[in-house]
Enzyme design. Structure first.
Site, mmCIF file in Angstrom:
data_model
loop_
_atom_site.group_PDB
_atom_site.id
_atom_site.type_symbol
_atom_site.label_atom_id
_atom_site.label_comp_id
_atom_site.label_asym_id
_atom_site.label_seq_id
_atom_site.Cartn_x
_atom_site.Cartn_y
_atom_site.Cartn_z
ATOM 1 N N ARG A 117 1.243 15.694 -5.697
ATOM 2 C CA ARG A 117 0.086 14.944 -6.201
ATOM 3 C C ARG A 117 -1.204 15.397 -5.523
ATOM 4 N NH1 ARG A 117 -1.224 10.122 -9.330
ATOM 5 N NH2 ARG A 117 0.925 9.892 -10.020
ATOM 6 N N GLU B 79 7.447 1.126 0.116
ATOM 7 C CA GLU B 79 8.186 1.743 -0.987
ATOM 8 C C GLU B 79 9.559 2.196 -0.502
ATOM 9 O OE1 GLU B 79 5.985 4.388 -3.454
ATOM 10 O OE2 GLU B 79 7.765 5.297 -4.335
ATOM 11 N N PHE C 143 -1.083 8.452 -2.781
ATOM 12 C CA PHE C 143 0.131 9.267 -2.791
ATOM 13 C C PHE C 143 -0.185 10.761 -2.763
ATOM 14 C CE2 PHE C 143 4.409 10.321 -4.748
ATOM 15 C CZ PHE C 143 5.184 9.554 -3.914
ATOM 16 N N PHE D 250 0.812 -1.226 0.000
ATOM 17 C CA PHE D 250 0.000 0.000 0.000
ATOM 18 C C PHE D 250 0.843 1.274 0.000
ATOM 19 C CE2 PHE D 250 -2.141 -3.224 2.774
ATOM 20 C CZ PHE D 250 -2.989 -3.716 1.803
ATOM 21 N N ALA E 129 2.457 3.994 -7.689
ATOM 22 C CA ALA E 129 1.739 4.876 -8.605
ATOM 23 C C ALA E 129 0.801 4.084 -9.514
ATOM 24 C CB ALA E 129 2.705 5.709 -9.451
ATOM 25 N N GLU F 250 -4.560 2.261 -7.151
ATOM 26 C CA GLU F 250 -4.875 3.373 -6.252
ATOM 27 C C GLU F 250 -6.262 3.984 -6.449
ATOM 28 O OE1 GLU F 250 -0.902 5.797 -5.522
ATOM 29 O OE2 GLU F 250 -1.084 5.165 -7.586
#
Ligand code: FES
Ligand code: FES
Lengths: 159, 800
Positions: free
Chosen positions: B311, B233, B345, B229, B552, B753
């Site tokens: 974003r 990352e 994000f 999720f 992404a 997402e």
């Protein structure tokens, strides 16, 4: 610390291990018996990823000590299938795509199986509340519930 | 064809039997050691004295490491090297790793870390928006501003003006598998690292820097994660690097996994935001101008905060054509966990704000909120001509930046496209040419029976004073691509063996989203073979190098295309060879139903592979893909950051107990656009899971820090993610029958997402139910926990 010798039955097999009295049943299953199907999601009894049954009762193996398994009958996810033949619940979980990352799946299967053994005809609400102790972060639960309800119906028909 | 089939997850049979291996399940070499971090108990200060003798003397402890024991890079940051593995003498949040214990068991390591005696000179931490602003504690020199037209003037001259300020809480990822890594020393100082990570290349890079070796000495393997999720990352870097340095120091394999409390205390979460808005509308509800002031709470290190905050700005329009808009974004540095990537994000926070504006305006104008939204939608796709891409000159990358990370700063400047005057453009000047929501909204209104249910709810609310119901609709338009343009690339490696079986590898990682299955479906389709002939293998930096994070939502778009390219290379070679053998044209060679046909001749795929092998044809190929058409200047806020948009729409109905604030989701209807879905079963799963996670974020999931910066909600007992019993009673999910207007893999759309933000309708539905308690606008904060709903009810009853 002194280690204790524990003799118990896991998925029908007699097993024994030596453990520190502070070690959880979950750690004993995973580290001593290499049964890594039960997972640690929280270690505090809140997520159900470590679910096993002990003498037929659903428990969080992270909350039980390894020494307490002495003389008990433990069932884990590894024992649900009959050799290569999957249990109907396992088949339905696959069929319904009721898993994503899959790490909650072993606990959910153990819990759902224990529900159906107690109550072959649960309502959807009963199923949802029974499984409320099994967290899944991926699926949103819908497919899981459908898979369990459908398994129950199919097993009732078959019996 | 294997694509478009609703196949279950590739590893499902392993999962149901408990034999799917996660990092912590991998059998370890004899003598494997276990690690735990000693954590800072204060939020800001310097270490004045450190006595770790009791730690060293604790049972099972093999070694204790501090910053002095790190000969090379002490850095686990994915961006600007501001995140040491172990404290450099200063501490910046409660939970920061200060020292590392290496012990014979996980339990021994965990017990030993408690024995550290460390003295600190404490300083006053910065914990809130106000404190950060007062201290000018921020990342980047000042706020970023993206603008279109003159928002202030448009708002001033509008018939109706609304404004407000509200809080949006962060969110814990709560991947059910905590962070984990295992490092196994190999000969010659090489290291094999198993990591539960979305970004194996970055792990490789960070471990190489920490060991002072080139990247080729490090191999990182990731078979699967138990959920990611976004939380894996960059947050796995610390464990992998710790394992590697400890393995180097001891010569033994080293494993580390965070217990749930440590995981929640140490790792970053979704960014909390405070957003102020001011918007002007005409009588019909057409938005004239909107202005947003966004404060993102980024925590102590930069991590991925800049692109996250970008974003959020980029989704401040959501589905609406804003003639005039101004978005000002401040990235505040605080003494809390370093906020990081989380599904969406930053997009969700930006989107919540504009949806709040729409909801508030509809209340103000007494217009149906769905109608008001539709009046402000972008123009439908068919009315808009295609925009031509612009060539982008290469910038000069800074060799010190981690270029593989989204935290890296884009260098070079894209040519600025003049804003189309009043065109169908976003506030950052991108033409919206694929807008699907008019049709989707219409269809969802019908399938959800919105109008009749809204009337029934109004009736219910008029007749019932304690239980109030609410219903709300919210649309999603989510931009697909990494906004750091160079990350939009992927590689693949495909082998065909002489028995016709296929080995598939690519740079994407599997975290439950079904990426491996989707990509395998692509490979099977290209060769015209059954899926069982394709072996899915673990992501491995030794097979496919220089990969981007699986993030992404780009996983299947990028890796599917790279795999397609690799398969097509091999297929073309086989076709050329067989054509030559049979004096046929290569284009006449077909690959279907497990067979290769050339003229009258029909071979099984295995026979064809064997023939090609005997004919000395290479049956191994790499594939590469880079997303076309994108260009983006994040400083100017101009360009085309996204290849395309994915769309979705949802309607949620809730019931609220106005005496306690307790609430339930009664029904949810969703229509989601996955283009021509590669796998409807997996995509519907993403939609359902995304919605529930999004609704959780905005309803029950509340992170609470105390006045000292202690995270008080660090276990599932205090942090409430949705459970089985919280799922909507009625949950209707359907995919929109369409295809991507851009040339993506089989015209599918990314789906990781976008559905998360469908959960906004749950929050709005609660607001709608609370609104039934009075005449004012409820102005709920997020998450709308039972307490917040109750407070909202009190405000309404008090008429404030
Ligand atoms: S690990 Fe036992 S309940 Fe979570
Ligand atoms: S499938 Fe990932 S936690 Fe349930």
């Amino acid at each position: 610390m002194k280690k204790f010798h524990v003799t118990t039955t896991v998925n029908g097999d007699a097993v024994e291990y030596l453990c520190d009295p502070r070690e959880t049943l979950l750690d004993c299953l995973r580290d001593k018996l290499n049964l890594t199907g039960a997972k640690e999601g929280c270690g505090t009894g809140d997520c159900g990823a470590c679910s096993v049954t002990v003498d037929g009762r659903l428990v969080c193996s992270c909350l039980m000590l390894g020494v307490e398994a002495e003389g008990k009958q433990i069932e884990t996810v590894e024992g649900i299938a009959d050799g290569d033949i999957l249990h109907p619940l396992q088949k339905k979980m696959i069929e319904y795509a009721a898993l994503q990352c899959g790490i909650c799946t072993p606990g959910i299967l153990v819990a759902a199986k224990s529900l159906l053994e107690k109550n072959p005809n649960p309502t959807e609400e009963e199923t949802r509340y029974w499984l409320a102790g099994n967290l899944c972060r991926c699926t949103g639960y819908d497919k899981i519930i459908r898979a369990v309800m459908d398994t129950a119906a199919e097993m009732r028909e078959a019996s | 064809m294997s694509v478009t089939k609703p196949l279950p997850h590739d590893a499902a049979p392993l999962h149901v039997s408990g034999s799917a291996r996660y990092v912590d399940d991998i059998p370890t070499p004899k003598g494997t050691l276990h690690l735990a971090f000693g954590l800072s108990p204060i939020a800001k200060g310097t270490i004045t004295a450190m006595d770790l003798s009791a730690v060293k003397a604790a049972p099972g402890v093999v070694r204790v490491m501090t910053v002095q024991d790190l000969p090379f890079a002490n850095d686990v940051s994915p961006s600007i090297h501001d995140e040491p593995l172990l404290s450099d003498g200063t501490v910046h949040y409660i939970g920061q790793p200060v020292f590392l214990v290496v012990a014979t068991s996980h339990l021994a390591a965990r017990k030993a870390v408690r024995l550290g005696k460390i003295d600190y000179a404490e300083e006053t931490p910065i914990l809130t928006v106000e404190e950060a602003l007062a201290a000018d504690s921020r990342f980047e020199d000042g706020p970023r501003i993206y603008a279109k037209g003159d928002a202030d003037a448009a708002i001033e001259s509008a018939a109706h003006v609304i404004d407000g300020t509200f809080e949006i809480g962060g969110q814990e990822h709560f991947y059910l598998e905590g962070q984990a890594a295992l490092a196994v020393p190999n000969e010659g100082g090489d290291m094999l690292v198993h990591s539960s990570t979305q970004h194996p290349t970055e792990i490789q890079h960070k471990v190489a820097d920490a060991l002072g070796v080139p990247m080729h000495a490090i191999r990182v393997e990731t078979r699967r994660m138990g959920g990611g999720f976004g939380g894996k990352e960059s947050q796995g870097n610390a464990l992998a690097v710790a394992c590697a340095v400890a393995a180097r120091a001891t010569g033994k394999a080293c494993k580390m996994r965070y217990d749930r409390d440590d995981d929640m205390i140490i790792t970053g979460k979704r960014h909390a935001f405070r957003i102020s808005y001011r918007a002007g509308f005409d009588e019909q509800g057409h938005i004239q101008g909107v202005s947003f002031l966004q404060y993102a709470i980024c925590g102590w290190a930069q991590d991925l905060s800049l692109p996250v905050a970008d974003r959020a700005m980029l989704h401040s329009d959501n589905a609406y054509l804003l003639p005039n808009a101004r978005i000002e974004s401040h990235r505040l540095k605080t003494n809390t966990q370093s906020a990081t990537a989380y599904r969406g994000f930053g997009g969700p926070q930006g989107m919540v704000a504009i949806e709040r504006v729409m909801d508030h305006a509809a209340h103000e104008l007494r217009l149906d909120p769905v109608e008001l939204r539709r009046r402000n939608y972008y123009e439908p796709a068919h009315k808009v001509a295609e925009v031509q891409p612009h060539e982008k000159p290469l910038g000069h990358p800074d060799p010190h930046e981690d270029l593989t990370s989204r935290g890296a700063v884009e260098t070079g400047t894209a040519p600025v496209r003049p804003l189309p005057a009043g065109g169908n453009t976003t506030p950052y000047g991108m033409e919206v040419s694929d807008f699907e929501l008019h049709g989707m909204t219409e269809a969802l209104m019908k399938s959800s029976d919105y109008a009749a249910r809204k009337a029934a709810i109004a009736k219910w609310n008029a007749e019932n004073s304690v239980i109030k119901k609410g219903i709300a609709f919210s649309p999603v338009k989510f931009g697909i691509s990494f906004t750091l343009t160079h990350l939009n690339q992927a590689g693949a490696l495909v082998h065909v063996y002489q028995d016709g079986s296929v080995h598939l590898n690519h740079g994407g990682t599997e975290m439950g989203q079904g990426l491996f299955q989707k990509v395998a479906q692509v490979a099977a389709s290209r060769f015209g073979i059954p899926l069982e002939m394709v072996k899915i293998t673990a992501t491995d930096t030794a097979k496919v190098p220089n990969t981007s994070a699986t993030a992404a939502s780009s996983g299947s778009d990028l890796n599917g295309m790279a795999v397609k390219a690799a398969c097509d290379t091999i297929r073309d070679r086989m076709a050329d060879y067989l054509a030559e053998r049979h004096q046929a044209d290569p284009s006449a060679v077909t690959f279907t139903d497990g067979h290769v046909s050339v003229g009258e001749e029909r071979y099984t795929f295995a026979e064809a592979a064997a023939l090609a092998y005997q004919g000395r044809i290479s049956l191994s190929a790499t594939g590469f893909y880079k997303t076309p058409k994108i260009e983006w200047d994040r400083i100017a806020g101009r360009g085309r950051p996204f290849y395309y948009f994915a769309y979705g729409a949802s309607v949620t109905e809730v019931a609220v107990d106005t005496l306690t604030g307790e609430n339930r989701i009664l029904r949810t209807d969703i229509l989601h656009d996955a283009g021509a879905s590669l796998n409807p079963a997996l995509d519907v799963g993403q939609v359902e899971g995304g919605y529930v996670q999004g609704a959780g974020w905005l309803t029950t999931e509340e992170l609470v820090w105390d006045g000292k910066g202690n995270l008080r909600t660090h276990a599932p007992s205090t942090y409430k993610i949705p459970a089985c019993s919280d799922r909507p009673d009625i949950f209707n999910v359907a995919l929109w029958d369409g295809e991507n207007r851009e040339d993506t893999i089989y015209r599918s759309k990314a789906v990781g997402e976008p559905p998360f933000m469908l959960g906004i309708s749950a929050w709005l539905a609660l607001s709608n139910a609370v609104a039934a308690c009075g005449d004012t606008y409820p102005a709920l904060n997020a998450p709308a926990t039972a307490e917040e709903v109750w407070r909202g009810v009190q405000r309404m009853k008090g008429g404030i």
